[in-house]
Scaffold this motif. Structure first.
Motif, PDB file in Angstrom:
ATOM      1  N   VAL A 138       0.864  -1.169   0.000  1.00 32.78           N
ATOM      2  CA  VAL A 138       0.000   0.000   0.000  1.00 32.78           C
ATOM      3  C   VAL A 138       0.904   1.223   0.000  1.00 32.78           C
ATOM      4  O   VAL A 138       1.787   1.344   0.850  1.00 32.78           O
ATOM      5  CB  VAL A 138      -0.914   0.044   1.237  1.00 32.78           C
ATOM      6  CG1 VAL A 138      -1.900   1.198   1.127  1.00 32.78           C
ATOM      7  CG2 VAL A 138      -1.637  -1.277   1.422  1.00 32.78           C
ATOM      8  N   VAL A 139       0.697   2.109  -0.961  1.00 34.76           N
ATOM      9  CA  VAL A 139       1.524   3.306  -1.094  1.00 34.76           C
ATOM     10  C   VAL A 139       0.667   4.524  -0.806  1.00 34.76           C
ATOM     11  O   VAL A 139      -0.387   4.714  -1.410  1.00 34.76           O
ATOM     12  CB  VAL A 139       2.130   3.409  -2.504  1.00 34.76           C
ATOM     13  CG1 VAL A 139       3.016   4.644  -2.618  1.00 34.76           C
ATOM     14  CG2 VAL A 139       2.918   2.149  -2.846  1.00 34.76           C
ATOM     15  N   LEU A 140       1.115   5.329   0.142  1.00 31.71           N
ATOM     16  CA  LEU A 140       0.428   6.567   0.486  1.00 31.71           C
ATOM     17  C   LEU A 140       1.212   7.733  -0.092  1.00 31.71           C
ATOM     18  O   LEU A 140       2.376   7.950   0.253  1.00 31.71           O
ATOM     19  CB  LEU A 140       0.316   6.726   2.008  1.00 31.71           C
ATOM     20  CG  LEU A 140      -0.247   8.062   2.522  1.00 31.71           C
ATOM     21  CD1 LEU A 140      -1.698   8.244   2.083  1.00 31.71           C
ATOM     22  CD2 LEU A 140      -0.127   8.141   4.040  1.00 31.71           C
ATOM     23  N   GLY A 159       3.368  23.542   0.485  1.00 30.87           N
ATOM     24  CA  GLY A 159       2.690  24.008   1.682  1.00 30.87           C
ATOM     25  C   GLY A 159       1.241  23.616   1.688  1.00 30.87           C
ATOM     26  O   GLY A 159       0.733  23.001   0.761  1.00 30.87           O
ATOM     27  N   GLY A 160       0.567  23.985   2.769  1.00 29.56           N
ATOM     28  CA  GLY A 160      -0.846  23.698   2.884  1.00 29.56           C
ATOM     29  C   GLY A 160      -1.095  22.280   3.348  1.00 29.56           C
ATOM     30  O   GLY A 160      -0.186  21.479   3.525  1.00 29.56           O
ATOM     31  N   PRO A 161      -2.360  21.942   3.560  1.00 24.53           N
ATOM     32  CA  PRO A 161      -2.702  20.610   4.046  1.00 24.53           C
ATOM     33  C   PRO A 161      -2.426  19.532   3.012  1.00 24.53           C
ATOM     34  O   PRO A 161      -2.471  19.767   1.807  1.00 24.53           O
ATOM     35  CB  PRO A 161      -4.208  20.731   4.339  1.00 24.53           C
ATOM     36  CG  PRO A 161      -4.674  21.819   3.425  1.00 24.53           C
ATOM     37  CD  PRO A 161      -3.538  22.792   3.353  1.00 24.53           C
ATOM     38  N   GLY A 162      -2.119  18.334   3.489  1.00 28.21           N
ATOM     39  CA  GLY A 162      -1.831  17.239   2.583  1.00 28.21           C
ATOM     40  C   GLY A 162      -3.075  16.741   1.867  1.00 28.21           C
ATOM     41  O   GLY A 162      -4.199  16.903   2.325  1.00 28.21           O
ATOM     42  N   GLU A 163      -2.857  16.132   0.731  1.00 28.12           N
ATOM     43  CA  GLU A 163      -3.934  15.509  -0.036  1.00 28.12           C
ATOM     44  C   GLU A 163      -3.577  14.043  -0.241  1.00 28.12           C
ATOM     45  O   GLU A 163      -2.808  13.700  -1.135  1.00 28.12           O
ATOM     46  CB  GLU A 163      -4.117  16.202  -1.382  1.00 28.12           C
ATOM     47  CG  GLU A 163      -5.289  15.652  -2.182  1.00 28.12           C
ATOM     48  CD  GLU A 163      -5.474  16.361  -3.507  1.00 28.12           C
ATOM     49  OE1 GLU A 163      -6.164  15.797  -4.374  1.00 28.12           O
ATOM     50  OE2 GLU A 163      -4.932  17.474  -3.686  1.00 28.12           O
ATOM     51  N   PRO A 164      -4.088  13.153   0.618  1.00 29.89           N
ATOM     52  CA  PRO A 164      -3.684  11.752   0.562  1.00 29.89           C
ATOM     53  C   PRO A 164      -4.237  11.021  -0.654  1.00 29.89           C
ATOM     54  O   PRO A 164      -5.362  11.257  -1.091  1.00 29.89           O
ATOM     55  CB  PRO A 164      -4.252  11.170   1.856  1.00 29.89           C
ATOM     56  CG  PRO A 164      -5.398  12.064   2.210  1.00 29.89           C
ATOM     57  CD  PRO A 164      -5.020  13.425   1.718  1.00 29.89           C
ATOM     58  N   HIS A 165      -3.418  10.136  -1.183  1.00 26.50           N
ATOM     59  CA  HIS A 165      -3.812   9.292  -2.309  1.00 26.50           C
ATOM     60  C   HIS A 165      -3.200   7.920  -2.092  1.00 26.50           C
ATOM     61  O   HIS A 165      -2.013   7.802  -1.759  1.00 26.50           O
ATOM     62  CB  HIS A 165      -3.314   9.890  -3.624  1.00 26.50           C
ATOM     63  CG  HIS A 165      -3.558   9.004  -4.811  1.00 26.50           C
ATOM     64  ND1 HIS A 165      -4.807   8.831  -5.362  1.00 26.50           N
ATOM     65  CD2 HIS A 165      -2.712   8.231  -5.541  1.00 26.50           C
ATOM     66  CE1 HIS A 165      -4.728   7.998  -6.383  1.00 26.50           C
ATOM     67  NE2 HIS A 165      -3.466   7.618  -6.510  1.00 26.50           N
ATOM     68  N   LEU A 166      -3.995   6.859  -2.270  1.00 21.25           N
ATOM     69  CA  LEU A 166      -3.535   5.496  -2.039  1.00 21.25           C
ATOM     70  C   LEU A 166      -3.392   4.728  -3.340  1.00 21.25           C
ATOM     71  O   LEU A 166      -4.204   4.873  -4.255  1.00 21.25           O
ATOM     72  CB  LEU A 166      -4.515   4.752  -1.128  1.00 21.25           C
ATOM     73  CG  LEU A 166      -4.613   5.234   0.319  1.00 21.25           C
ATOM     74  CD1 LEU A 166      -5.806   4.592   1.014  1.00 21.25           C
ATOM     75  CD2 LEU A 166      -3.335   4.923   1.087  1.00 21.25           C
ATOM     76  N   GLU A 167      -2.343   3.904  -3.396  1.00 25.16           N
ATOM     77  CA  GLU A 167      -2.133   3.004  -4.519  1.00 25.16           C
ATOM     78  C   GLU A 167      -1.784   1.627  -3.969  1.00 25.16           C
ATOM     79  O   GLU A 167      -1.160   1.502  -2.916  1.00 25.16           O
ATOM     80  CB  GLU A 167      -0.980   3.488  -5.407  1.00 25.16           C
ATOM     81  CG  GLU A 167      -1.185   4.865  -6.016  1.00 25.16           C
ATOM     82  CD  GLU A 167       0.074   5.367  -6.719  1.00 25.16           C
ATOM     83  OE1 GLU A 167       1.090   4.633  -6.704  1.00 25.16           O
ATOM     84  OE2 GLU A 167       0.045   6.486  -7.249  1.00 25.16           O
ATOM     85  N   MET A 168      -2.164   0.582  -4.685  1.00 26.98           N
ATOM     86  CA  MET A 168      -1.797  -0.776  -4.344  1.00 26.98           C
ATOM     87  C   MET A 168      -0.971  -1.355  -5.494  1.00 26.98           C
ATOM     88  O   MET A 168      -1.442  -1.425  -6.626  1.00 26.98           O
ATOM     89  CB  MET A 168      -3.046  -1.644  -4.115  1.00 26.98           C
ATOM     90  CG  MET A 168      -3.571  -1.584  -2.685  1.00 26.98           C
ATOM     91  SD  MET A 168      -4.006   0.083  -2.092  1.00 26.98           S
ATOM     92  CE  MET A 168      -5.452   0.431  -3.086  1.00 26.98           C
ATOM     93  N   VAL A 169       0.268  -1.758  -5.183  1.00 31.33           N
ATOM     94  CA  VAL A 169       1.181  -2.248  -6.223  1.00 31.33           C
ATOM     95  C   VAL A 169       1.952  -3.450  -5.700  1.00 31.33           C
ATOM     96  O   VAL A 169       2.149  -3.603  -4.493  1.00 31.33           O
ATOM     97  CB  VAL A 169       2.167  -1.142  -6.671  1.00 31.33           C
ATOM     98  CG1 VAL A 169       1.449  -0.033  -7.404  1.00 31.33           C
ATOM     99  CG2 VAL A 169       2.935  -0.584  -5.482  1.00 31.33           C
ATOM    100  N   ASP A 170       2.393  -4.300  -6.625  1.00 32.58           N
ATOM    101  CA  ASP A 170       3.260  -5.430  -6.296  1.00 32.58           C
ATOM    102  C   ASP A 170       4.705  -4.991  -6.472  1.00 32.58           C
ATOM    103  O   ASP A 170       5.093  -4.517  -7.553  1.00 32.58           O
ATOM    104  CB  ASP A 170       2.958  -6.631  -7.193  1.00 32.58           C
ATOM    105  CG  ASP A 170       1.577  -7.213  -6.940  1.00 32.58           C
ATOM    106  OD1 ASP A 170       1.207  -7.324  -5.751  1.00 32.58           O
ATOM    107  OD2 ASP A 170       0.873  -7.535  -7.911  1.00 32.58           O
TER     108      ASP A 170
END
Length: 393
Positions: free
Chosen positions: A6-8, A27-38
């Motif tokens: 799981v990659v954040l 700067g500013g608040p983070g914007e999380p995004h998830l990826e699933m990879v082998d």
């Protein structure tokens, strides 16, 4: 073929490394995004150094906390003892206008406890919406269930709409990537509160590697490394979500602390709060029982909880209709989620219309209102945290 990771990523920032330091830009608040990879080991190491990668961890199995059996207690006559104990029965609030997300095994949406409710359901398991385990239905009933057979079971029955994220498969179990995706989905849907009565299946991770031929000591070491990496990933995600609350209301995340302690064997046989409740920014909930009219931590409840609520002999919605009693921190967490929903409503009405009620404000009120009164004399603060969660009056 490598392991599943799981990659954040933080889409608002880049990470630049010099010879002696690592520096984040943006700067500013983070914007999380998830990826699933082998990834292979070398590929995982290279990816971790890429700009914008906040954390990565191997996907691990999750499951429902260890079942805690017990004799079927007498059914309540008008209100469950948990709803009464947290003060919901006498509160002037019902949770109206609050949005709660239940991340569990799904829900029996046709149960009478949920009559007239609107559900936004999303399946993260591949099995489709609906509950085949009964666990998610029971949990949801405690949060916002309507009376069943004349018995009040829900802390916040004024909730009209709820988010249901299915992260436990019909056959049982799930994965951390599904749980993380569900958390992010719920926040993007605007959830005020997320409640999770699931835990990381550390021993199952060991068993899976042993089944593939690894010696036990190596399988245990691999599971420990994966658990540690997942803790860091959860911490990173929660920090990013907290940063988002600087520009929007944020989400209060609640989780059961786990049922792995064995105080009935020896009072010293205690286990600390498990993931996901152990992550920074997640409110870990311990379970209480009644002993001679006083409150005490249950024998199974994991220690180092932030707050606690009834978790033994809890009646709620049963799969297919009617009511059943269950035991576990799984039953305690939804009580606190319901209490939090009432505090959201209380603060929305108390503050000026132009003010924004933030998750941090609700968390502070909830913890400040919790009480250590009514417990057995030797109650351990490490077990009960701030004490019993209480609704606004």
């Amino acid at each position: 073929m490598g392991d599943r990771y799981v990659v954040l990523r933080d889409l608002t920032r880049t990470f630049t490394a010099g010879p002696l330091e690592a520096r984040r830009t943006g700067g500013g608040p983070g914007e999380p995004h998830l990826e699933m990879v082998d990834l292979s080991k070398s590929e995982a190491r290279a990816l971790a150094a890429e700009p914008g990668v906040a954390a990565l961890a191997p996907s691990m199995p999750i499951g429902l906390p260890i079942d805690v059996d017990g004799d079927e207690p007498p059914a309540p006559t008008d209100v469950t003892w948990g709803v009464a104990a947290v003060g919901a029965a006498g509160s002037g609030r019902t949770g109206e206008g609050s949005l709660v997300a239940v991340l569990d095994s799904g829900i029996d949406a046709g149960h009478s406890a949920f009559a007239g409710m609107e559900f936004v359901q999303k399946d993260f398991t591949g099995d489709g919406n609906g509950d085949k385990r009964g666990h998610g239905t029971h949990v949801a009933g405690t949060v916002f269930g309507r009376p069943v057979e004349g018995i009040r079971i829900g802390v916040a029955p004024g909730i009209r709409k709820a988010l249901i994220g299915k992260v436990i498969r019909d056959a049982g179990g799930g994965t951390t990537d599904a749980l993380l995706e569900a958390i992010l989905w719920a926040t993007q849907q605007g959830a005020d509160v997320i409640t999770m009565s699931v835990s990381f299946a550390f021993t199952k991770a060991v068993e899976e590697d042993v089944a593939e031929g690894l010696p036990v000591f190596l399988a245990t070491a691999r599971a420990l490394e994966a658990y540690r990496a997942n803790l860091r990933l959860f911490d990173s995600l929660m920090r990013m979500l907290a940063e988002r609350s600087a520009v929007d209301k944020g989400t209060l995340v609640i989780a059961a602390s786990g049922n792995s302690s064995m105080r009935e064997v020896n009072p010293a046989f205690e286990v600390g709060a498990e993931l996901p409740s152990a992550a920074d920014g997640v409110l870990a909930v311990g379970a209480l029982q009644k002993v001679d009219g006083l409150l005490d931590v249950t024998r199974f409840s994991n220690t180092f909880a932030d707050v606690c609520a009834p978790g033994k002999d809890v009646f709620s919605a049963r799969l297919g209709g009617g009511l059943s009693a269950k035991n576990g921190t799984s039953m305690a967490a939804p009580h606190v989620a319901g209490v939090a929903a009432l505090w959201w409503e209380e603060l929305r009405d108390a503050l000026p219309p132009t003010s924004v009620v933030r998750a941090s404000m609700v968390t502070n009120r909830l913890l400040a209102a919790a009480t250590g009164s009514g417990f057995v004399p030797d109650a351990d603060l490490a077990d009960i945290g701030a004490g019993l969660a209480l609704c606004p009056p």
